[in-house]
Design a protein around this motif. Sequence first.
Motif, PDB file in Angstrom:
ATOM      1  N   GLU A 217      45.937  41.483  48.720  1.00  0.00           N
ATOM      2  CA  GLU A 217      46.283  41.256  47.312  1.00  0.00           C
ATOM      3  C   GLU A 217      45.294  40.372  46.544  1.00  0.00           C
ATOM      4  N   PRO A 218      44.836  39.247  47.108  1.00  0.00           N
ATOM      5  CA  PRO A 218      43.922  38.401  46.332  1.00  0.00           C
ATOM      6  C   PRO A 218      42.596  39.088  45.990  1.00  0.00           C
ATOM      7  N   TYR A 219      42.285  40.182  46.685  1.00  0.00           N
ATOM      8  CA  TYR A 219      40.986  40.838  46.494  1.00  0.00           C
ATOM      9  C   TYR A 219      41.060  42.056  45.576  1.00  0.00           C
ATOM     10  N   LEU A 220      42.262  42.475  45.225  1.00  0.00           N
ATOM     11  CA  LEU A 220      42.395  43.698  44.430  1.00  0.00           C
ATOM     12  C   LEU A 220      41.727  43.559  43.060  1.00  0.00           C
ATOM     13  N   GLU A 221      41.851  42.382  42.459  1.00  0.00           N
ATOM     14  CA  GLU A 221      41.231  42.159  41.143  1.00  0.00           C
ATOM     15  C   GLU A 221      39.704  42.149  41.235  1.00  0.00           C
ATOM     16  N   LEU A 222      39.192  41.903  42.442  1.00  0.00           N
ATOM     17  CA  LEU A 222      37.740  41.760  42.633  1.00  0.00           C
ATOM     18  C   LEU A 222      37.078  43.053  43.104  1.00  0.00           C
ATOM     19  N   LEU A 223      37.857  44.121  43.238  1.00  0.00           N
ATOM     20  CA  LEU A 223      37.318  45.353  43.842  1.00  0.00           C
ATOM     21  C   LEU A 223      36.016  45.850  43.206  1.00  0.00           C
ATOM     22  N   PRO A 224      35.844  45.759  41.894  1.00  0.00           N
ATOM     23  CA  PRO A 224      34.568  46.243  41.331  1.00  0.00           C
ATOM     24  C   PRO A 224      33.338  45.497  41.835  1.00  0.00           C
ATOM     25  N   GLU A 225      33.552  44.335  42.435  1.00  0.00           N
ATOM     26  CA  GLU A 225      32.419  43.555  42.956  1.00  0.00           C
ATOM     27  C   GLU A 225      31.918  44.088  44.304  1.00  0.00           C
ATOM     28  N   PHE A 226      32.686  45.002  44.906  1.00  0.00           N
ATOM     29  CA  PHE A 226      32.352  45.463  46.255  1.00  0.00           C
ATOM     30  C   PHE A 226      32.152  46.981  46.293  1.00  0.00           C
ATOM     31  N   ASP A 227      31.282  47.411  47.196  1.00  0.00           N
ATOM     32  CA  ASP A 227      31.053  48.843  47.405  1.00  0.00           C
ATOM     33  C   ASP A 227      31.934  49.393  48.511  1.00  0.00           C
ATOM     34  N   GLN A 228      32.394  48.515  49.384  1.00  0.00           N
ATOM     35  CA  GLN A 228      33.264  48.952  50.468  1.00  0.00           C
ATOM     36  C   GLN A 228      34.145  47.806  50.938  1.00  0.00           C
ATOM     37  N   VAL A 229      35.328  48.170  51.417  1.00  0.00           N
ATOM     38  CA  VAL A 229      36.268  47.196  51.985  1.00  0.00           C
ATOM     39  C   VAL A 229      36.581  47.657  53.398  1.00  0.00           C
ATOM     40  N   LEU A 230      36.447  46.726  54.332  1.00  0.00           N
ATOM     41  CA  LEU A 230      36.705  47.027  55.743  1.00  0.00           C
ATOM     42  C   LEU A 230      38.037  46.417  56.158  1.00  0.00           C
ATOM     43  N   ILE A 231      38.991  47.276  56.459  1.00  0.00           N
ATOM     44  CA  ILE A 231      40.281  46.822  56.978  1.00  0.00           C
ATOM     45  C   ILE A 231      40.182  46.854  58.502  1.00  0.00           C
ATOM     46  N   MET A 232      40.174  45.666  59.113  1.00  0.00           N
ATOM     47  CA  MET A 232      40.102  45.618  60.581  1.00  0.00           C
ATOM     48  C   MET A 232      41.416  46.124  61.171  1.00  0.00           C
ATOM     49  N   THR A 233      41.296  47.046  62.117  1.00  0.00           N
ATOM     50  CA  THR A 233      42.479  47.612  62.770  1.00  0.00           C
ATOM     51  C   THR A 233      42.627  47.080  64.201  1.00  0.00           C
TER      52      THR A 233
END
Length: 221
Positions: free
Chosen positions: A120-136
Amino acid sequence: MPNRINPSILAADFANFETELNRISTADLVHVDIMDNHFVPNLTFGLPMVQRLQEVSPIPLDVHLMIDDPDRWAPGYAEAGAFSVTFHAEAAADAVALARTLRGIGARAGIALKPGTAIEPYLELLPEFDQVLIMTVEPGFGGQSFMESTMPKLRTLSGAVEARGLDVWMQVDGGVTVDTIGIAAEAGANTFVAGSAVFRGDPAEQIALLRATADAHTHAH
Ligand code: DX5
Ligand code: ZN
């Protein structure tokens, strides 16, 4: 959008990286796990190794930094020519500033979240990133079991990416096999890291099988 398969050379033969890289030339990117024995309880390799891999790899490098103080060290990997550089949210002092630095050097900027870290804290920042890695899995070791408990977080992320019309790659890493890749694809992932699943058998065959399985579970939007 096509699914990407990024084999992790953590599961490769460390004495024969050039040969191993050529065995995965049909993959999209090669995932390179950097561990510092501080952020995670394991140690792999660092910048000089990545500089050399960059010279001999037939496919671009997807660098995953499991290290403390990425603000200081991550730019060097971008300067080495890595296609993407992903650092951990839990380790960065200023994730947005670091992502901007990485993009300025010409790399894709990625942010990684451990299983217990909320998106949640990163959703507003998504345009700053090209990819998000969700560790499984908990970062640190290959060959662990896929944590399906991380899928709600991936669904929250993919919902936000879609709602905002963003082109952010959504990556999963850890325990991705032919048996689990469909679960992650259903939840919205489009970039899949797989170490043991690729190098355990014939890499080209495994890459094709993983890709076909992910494609079969991808929702048409
Ligand atoms: C784990 C690493 C992964 C690892 C995945 O900390 O980030 O990239 O290599 O290995 P498998 O696919 O074997 O779980
Ligand atoms: Zn990784």
